[in-house]
Design a protein around this motif. Structure first.
Motif, PDB file in Angstrom:
ATOM      1  N   LEU A 147       0.861  -1.182   0.000  1.00 32.61           N
ATOM      2  CA  LEU A 147       0.000   0.000   0.000  1.00 32.61           C
ATOM      3  C   LEU A 147       0.895   1.230   0.000  1.00 32.61           C
ATOM      4  CD1 LEU A 147      -2.847   1.190   0.154  1.00 32.61           C
ATOM      5  CD2 LEU A 147      -2.688   1.052   2.645  1.00 32.61           C
ATOM      6  N   TYR A 169       0.110  -3.788  -5.843  1.00 29.42           N
ATOM      7  CA  TYR A 169       0.206  -2.534  -5.097  1.00 29.42           C
ATOM      8  C   TYR A 169      -1.031  -1.686  -5.335  1.00 29.42           C
ATOM      9  CZ  TYR A 169       1.265   0.199  -9.333  1.00 29.42           C
ATOM     10  OH  TYR A 169       1.191   0.823 -10.551  1.00 29.42           O
ATOM     11  N   PRO A 186      -7.583  -0.014  -1.762  1.00 34.70           N
ATOM     12  CA  PRO A 186      -6.945  -0.793  -0.698  1.00 34.70           C
ATOM     13  C   PRO A 186      -7.676  -2.095  -0.415  1.00 34.70           C
ATOM     14  CG  PRO A 186      -7.033   1.520  -0.097  1.00 34.70           C
ATOM     15  CD  PRO A 186      -7.848   1.382  -1.348  1.00 34.70           C
ATOM     16  N   VAL A 198       2.002  -1.890   4.693  1.00 37.29           N
ATOM     17  CA  VAL A 198       1.579  -0.489   4.658  1.00 37.29           C
ATOM     18  C   VAL A 198       2.823   0.383   4.539  1.00 37.29           C
ATOM     19  CG1 VAL A 198       0.430   1.370   5.902  1.00 37.29           C
ATOM     20  CG2 VAL A 198      -0.491  -0.961   5.992  1.00 37.29           C
ATOM     21  N   THR A 200       2.505   3.745   2.930  1.00 35.74           N
ATOM     22  CA  THR A 200       2.004   5.019   2.421  1.00 35.74           C
ATOM     23  C   THR A 200       2.122   6.105   3.482  1.00 35.74           C
ATOM     24  OG1 THR A 200       0.129   6.032   1.261  1.00 35.74           O
ATOM     25  CG2 THR A 200      -0.394   4.683   3.170  1.00 35.74           C
ATOM     26  N   THR A 206      -5.027   9.342   3.996  1.00 40.49           N
ATOM     27  CA  THR A 206      -4.787   7.898   4.096  1.00 40.49           C
ATOM     28  C   THR A 206      -5.316   7.309   5.399  1.00 40.49           C
ATOM     29  OG1 THR A 206      -2.584   8.250   5.066  1.00 40.49           O
ATOM     30  CG2 THR A 206      -2.719   8.052   2.659  1.00 40.49           C
ATOM     31  N   ILE A 210      -6.911   0.958   5.851  1.00 39.93           N
ATOM     32  CA  ILE A 210      -7.035  -0.448   6.234  1.00 39.93           C
ATOM     33  C   ILE A 210      -7.945  -0.517   7.451  1.00 39.93           C
ATOM     34  CG2 ILE A 210      -5.804  -2.537   6.916  1.00 39.93           C
ATOM     35  CD1 ILE A 210      -5.270  -1.516   4.039  1.00 39.93           C
ATOM     36  N   VAL A 224      -0.331  -8.580   8.205  1.00 43.52           N
ATOM     37  CA  VAL A 224      -0.183  -7.170   7.860  1.00 43.52           C
ATOM     38  C   VAL A 224       1.039  -6.607   8.576  1.00 43.52           C
ATOM     39  CG1 VAL A 224      -1.735  -6.370   9.702  1.00 43.52           C
ATOM     40  CG2 VAL A 224      -1.344  -4.936   7.686  1.00 43.52           C
ATOM     41  N   ASN A 226       3.067  -2.802   9.244  1.00 46.43           N
ATOM     42  CA  ASN A 226       2.973  -1.349   9.111  1.00 46.43           C
ATOM     43  C   ASN A 226       4.286  -0.698   9.536  1.00 46.43           C
ATOM     44  OD1 ASN A 226       2.198   1.289   8.812  1.00 46.43           O
ATOM     45  ND2 ASN A 226       0.482   1.208  10.244  1.00 46.43           N
ATOM     46  N   VAL A 232      -2.907   4.884   9.280  1.00 48.73           N
ATOM     47  CA  VAL A 232      -3.387   4.232   8.054  1.00 48.73           C
ATOM     48  C   VAL A 232      -4.231   3.002   8.385  1.00 48.73           C
ATOM     49  CG1 VAL A 232      -2.684   3.216   5.842  1.00 48.73           C
ATOM     50  CG2 VAL A 232      -1.350   5.077   6.836  1.00 48.73           C
ATOM     51  N   ILE A 233      -3.978   2.376   9.520  1.00 47.29           N
ATOM     52  CA  ILE A 233      -4.759   1.209   9.956  1.00 47.29           C
ATOM     53  C   ILE A 233      -5.655   1.624  11.116  1.00 47.29           C
ATOM     54  CG2 ILE A 233      -4.669  -1.129  10.907  1.00 47.29           C
ATOM     55  CD1 ILE A 233      -1.967  -1.514   9.660  1.00 47.29           C
TER      56      ILE A 233
END
Length: 311
Positions: A147, A169, A186, A198, A200, A206, A210, A224, A226, A232-233
């Motif tokens: 991402l 991506y 996403p 992740v 980004t 953003t 996620i 996942v 990060n 972002v999450i």
């Protein structure tokens, strides 16, 4: 060079002589208290600021420094720098995009390897003389979704190819010159991934890309990682998915309220946690400070800066 730089960062002190050798005077203010004192007393002397994305620099601080001309951000992210306020005051903003990309990509892969191959728990079991042996997935032929395909994302993709993984991506627009599968959203990327990385920048654009739906799409055998920004999450959705086995595991280097980490994450055995160190290496720190010096030297010589940031 007689410009005075207010230094808010706390992780590159060893390399600050690069700035001093270039002729800059430094005021070190790495804590909230020393920062507030320096801004309040800085008056006319401070002409530049060195900060990080999460530390930022705010409109009221800019207003207190009438001769501030340039803000240099270490690293790619600049989410807490008030760009509209800087633009309104004619203050130039630069970042360190790309300098620490190899180091961050190394850490991302290290986190992924550690989580997928169960390294922390295996290590702990040996230390307890338990000899715990668990069968874990391999990397070959797995689908890795990235991402954000900036400098860090590209470096991760390059490393993933070395593990014989298929790379997909998502970014705001497809990148030219890459041979990876582009996913429109996403959520689509999560559907297409066994491992979701992740990479980004943070910020409003953003935030929570996620979320519960993306984690469900990743699925109970998905992982996942990060190494970007915690925002972002959706952290609550992530914790819930980890607690109920809706994803297999997570590896995190960033958190919403650093250095505070939710106790729920600390108690889970399907997570690997590191204290926002993905971008730290001697090479990255040296290169980052050198880029700051180059940007400052260019700016005060009336030349274009190397890595401008625009609102």
């Amino acid at each position: 060079m007689s410009a005075t730089v207010l230094v808010l960062v706390e992780s590159v002190n060893e390399y600050l002589p690069i700035l001093e050798d270039a002729g800059f005077r430094l005021i070190l203010a790495p804590t909230p208290a020393t920062r507030a004192e320096a801004v309040a007393q800085g008056g006319d002397q401070i002409t530049a600021v060195l900060t990080r994305g999460p530390l930022g620099f705010f409109e009221e601080e800019m207003a207190a420094l009438p001769n501030l001309k340039i803000i240099c951000v270490i690293g790619a992210g600049y989410e807490q720098v008030d760009l509209p306020a800087a633009e309104a005051r004619g203050i130039t903003v630069t970042n360190g995009a790309g300098v620490n990309a190899p180091t961050v990509a190394d850490h991302a892969m290290a986190l992924l390897l550690s989580m997928v191959r169960d390294i922390p728990l295996a290590d702990a079991s040996v230390r307890r003389s338990e000899w715990r042996k668990v069968t874990r997935p391999t990397f070959a032929n797995k689908r890795i979704g990235i991402l954000g395909l900036g400098a860090v994302g590209l470096a991760i993709a390059k490393r993933a190819q070395g593990f014989d993984m298929h790379v997909s991506y998502h970014s705001r627009t497809p990148r030219t010159g890459v041979d990876f599968d582009y996913c429109e959203t996403p959520l689509a990327l999560a559907h297409a991934s066994d491992f979701l990385i992740v990479a980004t920048p943070g910020g409003a654009g953003t935030r929570h890309l996620i979320d519960k739906a993306a984690l469900a799409a990743l699925g109970p055998e998905g992982f996942v990682v990060n190494i970007a920004r915690a925002s972002v999450i959706a952290t609550d959705d992530l914790i819930d998915a980890l607690q109920h086995g809706r994803i297999a595991g997570a590896a995190l280097d960033v958190f919403d309220d650093e250095p505070q980490v939710p106790d729920a994450l600390k108690t889970l055995n399907n997570v690997v946690l590191t204290p926002h160190v993905a971008g730290l290496s001697p090479e990255a720190s040296r290169g980052t400070v050198q880029l700051v010096a180059d940007n400052l030297l260019a700016f005060f010589a009336g030349k274009p800066v190397l890595t401008p940031v625009h609102s």
